[in-house]
Design a protein around this motif. Structure first.
Motif, PDB file in Angstrom:
ATOM      1  N   VAL A  73       0.862  -1.178   0.000  1.00  0.00           N
ATOM      2  CA  VAL A  73       0.000   0.000   0.000  1.00  0.00           C
ATOM      3  C   VAL A  73       0.889   1.215   0.000  1.00  0.00           C
ATOM      4  O   VAL A  73       1.682   1.404   0.918  1.00  0.00           O
ATOM      5  CB  VAL A  73      -0.884   0.051   1.258  1.00  0.00           C
ATOM      6  N   GLU A  75       1.373   5.586  -1.241  1.00  0.00           N
ATOM      7  CA  GLU A  75       0.590   6.797  -1.312  1.00  0.00           C
ATOM      8  C   GLU A  75       0.019   6.971  -2.705  1.00  0.00           C
ATOM      9  O   GLU A  75      -1.156   7.245  -2.887  1.00  0.00           O
ATOM     10  CB  GLU A  75       1.493   7.976  -0.952  1.00  0.00           C
ATOM     11  N   SER A 104      -2.990   2.291  -4.144  1.00  0.00           N
ATOM     12  CA  SER A 104      -2.656   3.638  -3.696  1.00  0.00           C
ATOM     13  C   SER A 104      -3.668   4.111  -2.657  1.00  0.00           C
ATOM     14  O   SER A 104      -4.865   3.957  -2.843  1.00  0.00           O
ATOM     15  CB  SER A 104      -2.704   4.620  -4.866  1.00  0.00           C
ATOM     16  N   SER A 105      -3.134   4.699  -1.609  1.00  0.00           N
ATOM     17  CA  SER A 105      -4.042   5.244  -0.596  1.00  0.00           C
ATOM     18  C   SER A 105      -4.482   6.651  -0.967  1.00  0.00           C
ATOM     19  O   SER A 105      -5.422   7.181  -0.399  1.00  0.00           O
ATOM     20  CB  SER A 105      -3.350   5.286   0.757  1.00  0.00           C
ATOM     21  N   ARG A 111      -9.059   5.337   2.658  1.00  0.00           N
ATOM     22  CA  ARG A 111      -8.704   4.463   1.549  1.00  0.00           C
ATOM     23  C   ARG A 111      -7.587   3.519   1.928  1.00  0.00           C
ATOM     24  O   ARG A 111      -7.567   2.366   1.506  1.00  0.00           O
ATOM     25  CB  ARG A 111      -8.280   5.302   0.345  1.00  0.00           C
ATOM     26  N   GLU A 112      -6.666   4.006   2.718  1.00  0.00           N
ATOM     27  CA  GLU A 112      -5.592   3.132   3.182  1.00  0.00           C
ATOM     28  C   GLU A 112      -6.179   1.945   3.932  1.00  0.00           C
ATOM     29  O   GLU A 112      -5.833   0.791   3.681  1.00  0.00           O
ATOM     30  CB  GLU A 112      -4.636   3.903   4.098  1.00  0.00           C
ATOM     31  N   GLN A 113      -7.082   2.243   4.842  1.00  0.00           N
ATOM     32  CA  GLN A 113      -7.658   1.176   5.653  1.00  0.00           C
ATOM     33  C   GLN A 113      -8.465   0.202   4.804  1.00  0.00           C
ATOM     34  O   GLN A 113      -8.343  -1.018   4.950  1.00  0.00           O
ATOM     35  CB  GLN A 113      -8.554   1.799   6.730  1.00  0.00           C
ATOM     36  N   THR A 116      -6.007  -1.923   2.767  1.00  0.00           N
ATOM     37  CA  THR A 116      -5.261  -2.832   3.616  1.00  0.00           C
ATOM     38  C   THR A 116      -6.143  -3.987   4.079  1.00  0.00           C
ATOM     39  O   THR A 116      -5.748  -5.149   4.024  1.00  0.00           O
ATOM     40  CB  THR A 116      -4.727  -2.072   4.848  1.00  0.00           C
ATOM     41  N   ILE A 129       3.445  -1.188   4.062  1.00  0.00           N
ATOM     42  CA  ILE A 129       2.548  -0.043   4.051  1.00  0.00           C
ATOM     43  C   ILE A 129       3.311   1.271   4.164  1.00  0.00           C
ATOM     44  O   ILE A 129       4.130   1.447   5.060  1.00  0.00           O
ATOM     45  CB  ILE A 129       1.553  -0.128   5.229  1.00  0.00           C
ATOM     46  N   SER A 133      -2.546   7.134   7.129  1.00  0.00           N
ATOM     47  CA  SER A 133      -3.290   7.461   8.344  1.00  0.00           C
ATOM     48  C   SER A 133      -2.317   7.496   9.519  1.00  0.00           C
ATOM     49  O   SER A 133      -1.182   7.050   9.413  1.00  0.00           O
ATOM     50  CB  SER A 133      -4.382   6.424   8.591  1.00  0.00           C
TER      51      SER A 133
END
Lengths: 340, 340
Positions: A73, A75, A104-105, A111-113, A116, A129, A133
């Motif tokens: 993950v 950016e 991409s977060s 979006r990261e969560q 993931t 990662i 966040s």
DNA sequence: TAGGGGCTGGACAACGTTGTCAACAAAGGG
DNA sequence: CCCTTTGTTGACAACGTTGTCCAGCCCCTA
């Protein structure tokens, strides 16, 4: 018709039927297990070729427990800075016969969560990662369940996990000290938003370098905000005007540096010294060539992946924190003396 | 210990046992299917939270037949040219709730095949491929089995499939014509190895532009080979010396352009016009600014992904071939007149 | 010729999920 | 009061693979 296509995919059962053998015998042939006569192997192989069979690794790995895949993950896949990092992770993954999910977060915690956890739902063996966040407690159950996790570039928030960082503060200190050594006293600093760890660390480095030289820092010399060209341009122009204009600038990342170069190129009459964080291609071909504090994104990725696979190979022990040094590359733009 | 960790992962069965309900009821709650009382939902939810349960999507998708994932095979994850392409594919994948496997072929046919087939073995729903090989018949059974496949940047070899290309020949023609329009008659051309489709097309464009202007082409003006700095430098220096030195150069891709810029920067006394294929960041800040023929890698990726998902949504019909235009961006380096 | 051992092959359960179907309880209509 | 309807729930098979275990078969030896 889609249904036909899906049904059309032959399975071991189909191969077994066609070869006139049992299911398990096909499995043995496919996995090159011993205990099958050459004759049988040939029959099974013929059936495999005739049907165009390919083993379903999803089913296989469901049965086996491991998925032989990891998630990356970051950016922004489109950011050139992360390209060598991705590639390094991929290379190690390949060496471990592991496939790579990427996403991409977009610098967005939600979006990261989402990404993931989607990877976790696919039961990736591990995660690399680049955090967007600052709260990763949502990962606790996953890590407890055995998902090896390594954070890169920025530390995890709220949990204790392996992390690989660049020495952002130290690098910035060196860069600012370089400007001070060339006679600057009023040095501007433009960085990314302050909630981003790297930006905060670089700001710290800037303050430390100024303090170490006994120089005052005016609020107007510091800017933390979005790295859009418009914002950076406005901030820089503000710093360059007024009663106490800066004579040098430290740019907090490569996108800011590029915008700064554009702005400064338009005012050749008043040269301003510039040092940027992050190296970039062609920095040496610009006039003046751009002095930078370089990280090694490939090495960040390689180190993180090495850590990850070491965990997957069973290494226990407390989370480790690796900090990679940065390197000042003097090329000219940082050696410009103050006009006044 | 790894075993404990693996066993530790709770399943629906565990949740069901803890909540005192049947397996299927848990499934219903997790999938938000109707027909479960609020009370039961609450009990199941409590068990889920207590155990830290997360649905195993691999198992789910095995059951469902689709994997909701696609594979992206490109030449090199670390090449900035492909970064926007990847990102565009990712964005469309996300919009379709699909996860993305990525991998680099490293311009190696064998690795391309290995990667692609590994993706197929995971039963990806579709593939986006930047080909490194010129024979893709190995994909026939997969495509027949329903794996949607789109080729980008270069066409597939030996099979008929959807493909998205840039107009390499046309773009090169425009770039070379630009040099001719500025008075050049001896124009060098350095490109990637001739077996690479884009390189071959660009060479064709070069020849066509020269022919259209009635200009002869000497063998010594053309170089196809590895894009290593050493090789490009040697070839360029060869073209610039001798009895009939070139007065302008067309560089066949961005890596060649960058090397050419470096070489030419070292001989300011003898300015040489330059047009490069592929845009790159900062091209406008170099002196002279670099004139380029620009592709849109993001649009390549977007178009390919759109095609792919259209197929996945059931669109039939013969393979389509999309050719995106290139754009000449005149910045200065192509406008230098010949010295002689 | 009976018994043992090695080799080859197949039946069956299991991985964690979802689809099908049937069981059961409560409610409603005649 | 019985029968039907509706709503809720669970048992079971299935997805495609692998691991376990057992059944034949052949050859050898006693």
């Amino acid at each position: 018709m889609t249904d036909i296509a899906r049904t059309a995919r032959p399975t071991m059962k189909d191969v077994a039927a066609r070869a006139g053998v049992g299911l398990k015998t096909v499995s043995r042939v496919v996995n090159e297990e011993p205990g099958v006569t050459d004759d049988t192997i040939a029959r099974v192989q013929a059936a495999i070729d005739a049907l165009g069979f390919r083993r379903n690794d999803s089913a296989r790995l469901l049965r086996k427990g491991r998925t032989a895949s990891i998630g990356l993950v970051l950016e922004d896949l489109a950011d050139p800075f992360y390209a060598p990092l991705s590639r390094a992770v991929e290379d190690l993954a390949r060496a471990h016969s592991t496939l790579l999910f990427t996403g991409s977060s977009a610098e967005n915690a939600e979006r990261e969560q989402e990404l993931t956890l989607a990877f976790c739902a696919r039961r990736v063996d591990g995660l690399v990662i680049v955090p967007a966040s600052d709260d990763h407690r949502y990962l606790e159950p996953e890590i407890a369940a055995g998902v090896a996790t390594v954070f890169v570039d920025r530390p995890a928030g709220g949990i204790d996990a392996d992390v690989v960082l660049s020495d952002n503060a130290g690098g910035t200190r060196d860069g600012v000290a370089h400007l001070i050594a060339h006679g600057h006293r009023r040095i501007g600093f433009i960085a990314d938003q302050p909630h981003i760890h790297t930006a905060a660390q670089r700001l710290r480095g800037y303050r430390e370098a100024m303090a170490a030289a006994g120089l005052p820092v005016h609020d107007g010399w510091i800017s933390s905000g979005p790295t859009t060209p418009e914002h950076v341009r406005a901030e820089l122009e503000r710093m360059l005007s007024g009663p106490e204009p800066v004579t040098a600038l430290f740019a907090g990342n490569n996108r800011i540096t590029v915008t700064a170069v554009r702005v400064l190129a338009n005012r050749p009459a008043h040269p301003v010294a510039l040092v940027g964080f992050d190296d970039f291609e062609l920095a040496d071909l610009l006039r003046p060539a751009i002095t930078v504090v370089a990280q090694d994104p490939g090495e960040l990725g390689r180190t993180a992946a090495r850590l990850l696979f070491r965990r997957l190979d069973g290494s226990a022990g407390p989370p480790s924190r690796v900090e990679l040094p940065c390197r000042l590359i003097a090329r000219g733009s940082g050696e410009i003396a103050p006009a006044a």
